[in-house]
Design an enzyme around this catalytic site. Structure first.
Site, mmCIF file in Angstrom:
data_model
loop_
_atom_site.group_PDB
_atom_site.id
_atom_site.type_symbol
_atom_site.label_atom_id
_atom_site.label_comp_id
_atom_site.label_asym_id
_atom_site.label_seq_id
_atom_site.Cartn_x
_atom_site.Cartn_y
_atom_site.Cartn_z
ATOM 1 N N MET A 30 0.844 -1.203 0.000
ATOM 2 C CA MET A 30 0.000 0.000 0.000
ATOM 3 C C MET A 30 0.880 1.255 0.000
ATOM 4 O O MET A 30 0.412 2.343 0.354
ATOM 5 C CB MET A 30 -0.941 -0.003 1.203
ATOM 6 C CG MET A 30 -1.899 -1.193 1.173
ATOM 7 S SD MET A 30 -3.442 -0.913 2.041
ATOM 8 C CE MET A 30 -2.855 -0.608 3.682
ATOM 9 N N GLY A 31 2.151 1.106 -0.380
ATOM 10 C CA GLY A 31 3.027 2.269 -0.461
ATOM 11 C C GLY A 31 3.523 2.706 0.901
ATOM 12 O O GLY A 31 3.490 1.937 1.865
ATOM 13 N N LEU A 33 6.608 3.174 1.538
ATOM 14 C CA LEU A 33 7.521 2.030 1.596
ATOM 15 C C LEU A 33 8.615 2.229 2.635
ATOM 16 O O LEU A 33 9.093 3.332 2.863
ATOM 17 C CB LEU A 33 8.140 1.798 0.218
ATOM 18 C CG LEU A 33 7.127 1.505 -0.892
ATOM 19 C CD1 LEU A 33 7.850 1.339 -2.232
ATOM 20 C CD2 LEU A 33 6.298 0.271 -0.584
ATOM 21 N N GLY A 36 10.988 -2.931 5.479
ATOM 22 C CA GLY A 36 10.234 -4.191 5.488
ATOM 23 C C GLY A 36 9.774 -4.542 4.074
ATOM 24 O O GLY A 36 9.929 -5.679 3.614
ATOM 25 N N HIS A 37 9.239 -3.553 3.359
ATOM 26 C CA HIS A 37 8.858 -3.766 1.962
ATOM 27 C C HIS A 37 10.094 -4.097 1.124
ATOM 28 O O HIS A 37 10.051 -4.985 0.264
ATOM 29 C CB HIS A 37 8.201 -2.505 1.386
ATOM 30 C CG HIS A 37 6.934 -2.085 2.062
ATOM 31 N ND1 HIS A 37 6.821 -0.897 2.758
ATOM 32 C CD2 HIS A 37 5.710 -2.675 2.151
ATOM 33 C CE1 HIS A 37 5.584 -0.779 3.228
ATOM 34 N NE2 HIS A 37 4.899 -1.840 2.881
ATOM 35 N N GLN A 61 -10.315 -2.534 2.185
ATOM 36 C CA GLN A 61 -9.844 -3.173 3.414
ATOM 37 C C GLN A 61 -9.834 -2.228 4.611
ATOM 38 O O GLN A 61 -9.341 -2.590 5.673
ATOM 39 C CB GLN A 61 -8.481 -3.833 3.197
ATOM 40 C CG GLN A 61 -7.323 -2.895 3.003
ATOM 41 C CD GLN A 61 -6.064 -3.653 2.606
ATOM 42 O OE1 GLN A 61 -5.974 -4.193 1.516
ATOM 43 N NE2 GLN A 61 -5.075 -3.707 3.490
ATOM 44 N N GLY A 147 4.669 -10.365 4.031
ATOM 45 C CA GLY A 147 5.435 -10.328 5.268
ATOM 46 C C GLY A 147 4.700 -11.037 6.401
ATOM 47 O O GLY A 147 3.470 -10.955 6.489
ATOM 48 N N LYS A 149 4.798 -9.998 9.228
ATOM 49 C CA LYS A 149 4.254 -8.890 10.029
ATOM 50 C C LYS A 149 2.723 -9.004 10.096
ATOM 51 O O LYS A 149 2.120 -8.755 11.138
ATOM 52 C CB LYS A 149 4.690 -7.564 9.389
ATOM 53 C CG LYS A 149 3.921 -6.351 9.801
ATOM 54 C CD LYS A 149 4.432 -5.842 11.116
ATOM 55 C CE LYS A 149 3.574 -4.764 11.734
ATOM 56 N NZ LYS A 149 2.692 -4.024 10.881
ATOM 57 N N ASP A 150 2.129 -9.353 8.961
ATOM 58 C CA ASP A 150 0.674 -9.541 8.894
ATOM 59 C C ASP A 150 0.410 -11.046 8.817
ATOM 60 O O ASP A 150 0.035 -11.587 7.778
ATOM 61 C CB ASP A 150 0.116 -8.805 7.672
ATOM 62 C CG ASP A 150 0.389 -7.314 7.752
ATOM 63 O OD1 ASP A 150 -0.376 -6.608 8.404
ATOM 64 O OD2 ASP A 150 1.412 -6.859 7.186
#
Ligand code: AMP
Length: 290
Positions: A30-31, A33, A36-37, A61, A147, A149-150
């Site tokens: 989702m930008g 950045l 992590g991205h 979302q 990731g 992360k999610d």
């Protein structure tokens, strides 16, 4: 790097690449950045060529009272970072391109989507799976990178991919953190001063659980009590949930066994943060990856 705004052009590029037997890597974002991205992009670049990064702040979302309008957007900085990384294509469609007015389909992975994050954010994962399936269909990657992360999102996307026989391999990569342990997130820009310092409690609470597990504690209620003690010591933190669940079913467990996830979500002021750790059984011991 070529910036692609339309679905038809993205499909055309994908068709041509696949006709040359090239394996496309897709990194959906989702930008706003951050490293992590970038870690996902580097992983994509080792496995695939060309690499497509998508930037799309997906309205479906976000709940009605969530931060869709205010979500951090930094397109020019993102574009520069992706150029520097040597990304081949940036797919950045508009909301109207992705969701024309007569759009009606919802992709829902039942069971996994309504608990944990899904309980706190009704409809969130339906928005996620709808957009991710669209992106996979448009880009047709051999590999798509997400990731941990999610972690719940990654589990749901893997299930969708299995259920719908999708061709893309779903790759889930480790969590990148700040030096003080805070998981990198686009929303961290909202954290100022004391809140930024208090936010490290999420990571510290997971570390405290790791120590308890190393000291042979297997009882989930006791592990969660240790975790809550760390979080309760930070008055700025309002815990939404902290659960230890089976990594496959996302159902709560009573004792550690197999692969589990320690999942937590908390609010600092208006900022919602999530974090997690993966607990994997190795014989009589458990490896905790934070
Ligand atoms: P987002 O832009 O927040 O939707 O995230 C895009 C992708 O980057 C998702 O697969 C996230 O799980 C992943 N991601 C976000 N933060 C991190 C992080 N700190 N470490 C690794 N991956 C991440």
């Amino acid at each position: 790097m070529e910036i692609i705004r339309t679905i038809s052009w993205m499909k055309q590029i994908s068709r041509e690449a696949r006709a040359k037997n090239r394996v496309i890597g897709l990194v959906p974002t989702m930008g706003a950045l951050h490293p992590g991205h970038f870690s996902l992009i580097r992983a994509a670049q080792t496995d695939c060529s060309p690499v497509v990064v998508s930037i799309f702040v997906n309205p479906k979302q976000f709940g009605p009272s969530e931060d869709f309008q205010k979500y951090p957007r930094s397109f020019e900085a993102d574009r520069g970072a992706l150029e520097n990384l040597g990304v081949d294509y940036l797919f950045a469609p508009t909301p109207e391109e992705m969701y024309p007015p007569d759009f009606r389909t919802v992709v829902a992975v039942s069971g996994l989507s309504d608990k944990l994050e899904g309980r706190s954010r009704p409809g969130h994962f339906h928005g996620v799976t709808t957009v991710v399936l669209k992106l996979l269909e448009i880009v047709q990657p051999g590999f798509a990178y997400f990731g941990r992360k999610d972690a719940q999102q990654a589990r749901i996307i893997r299930q969708m991919s299995l259920d719908l026989n999708l061709d893309a391999q779903i790759v889930v990569r480790p969590i990148l953190r700040e030096s003080d342990g805070l998981a990198l997130s686009s929303r961290n820009v909202y954290l100022q001063g004391d809140d930024r310092r208090a936010a490290t409690a999420l990571h510290r609470s997971l570390e405290a659980v790791r120590q308890e597990i190393a000291a042979a504690q297997r009882d989930v209620l006791r592990l969660l009590a240790v975790l809550r003690r760390v979080l309760d010591a930070e008055p700025a933190i309002a815990l939404d949930y902290a659960e230890i669940v089976d990594a496959e079913t996302l159902e709560p467990v009573l004792n550690l066994r197999g692969s589990c996830l320690i999942l937590l979500a908390a609010k600092l002021g208006k900022t919602r943060l999530i974090d997690n750790a993966l607990v994997e059984q190795e014989g009589d011991t458990f490896r905790v990856t934070i």
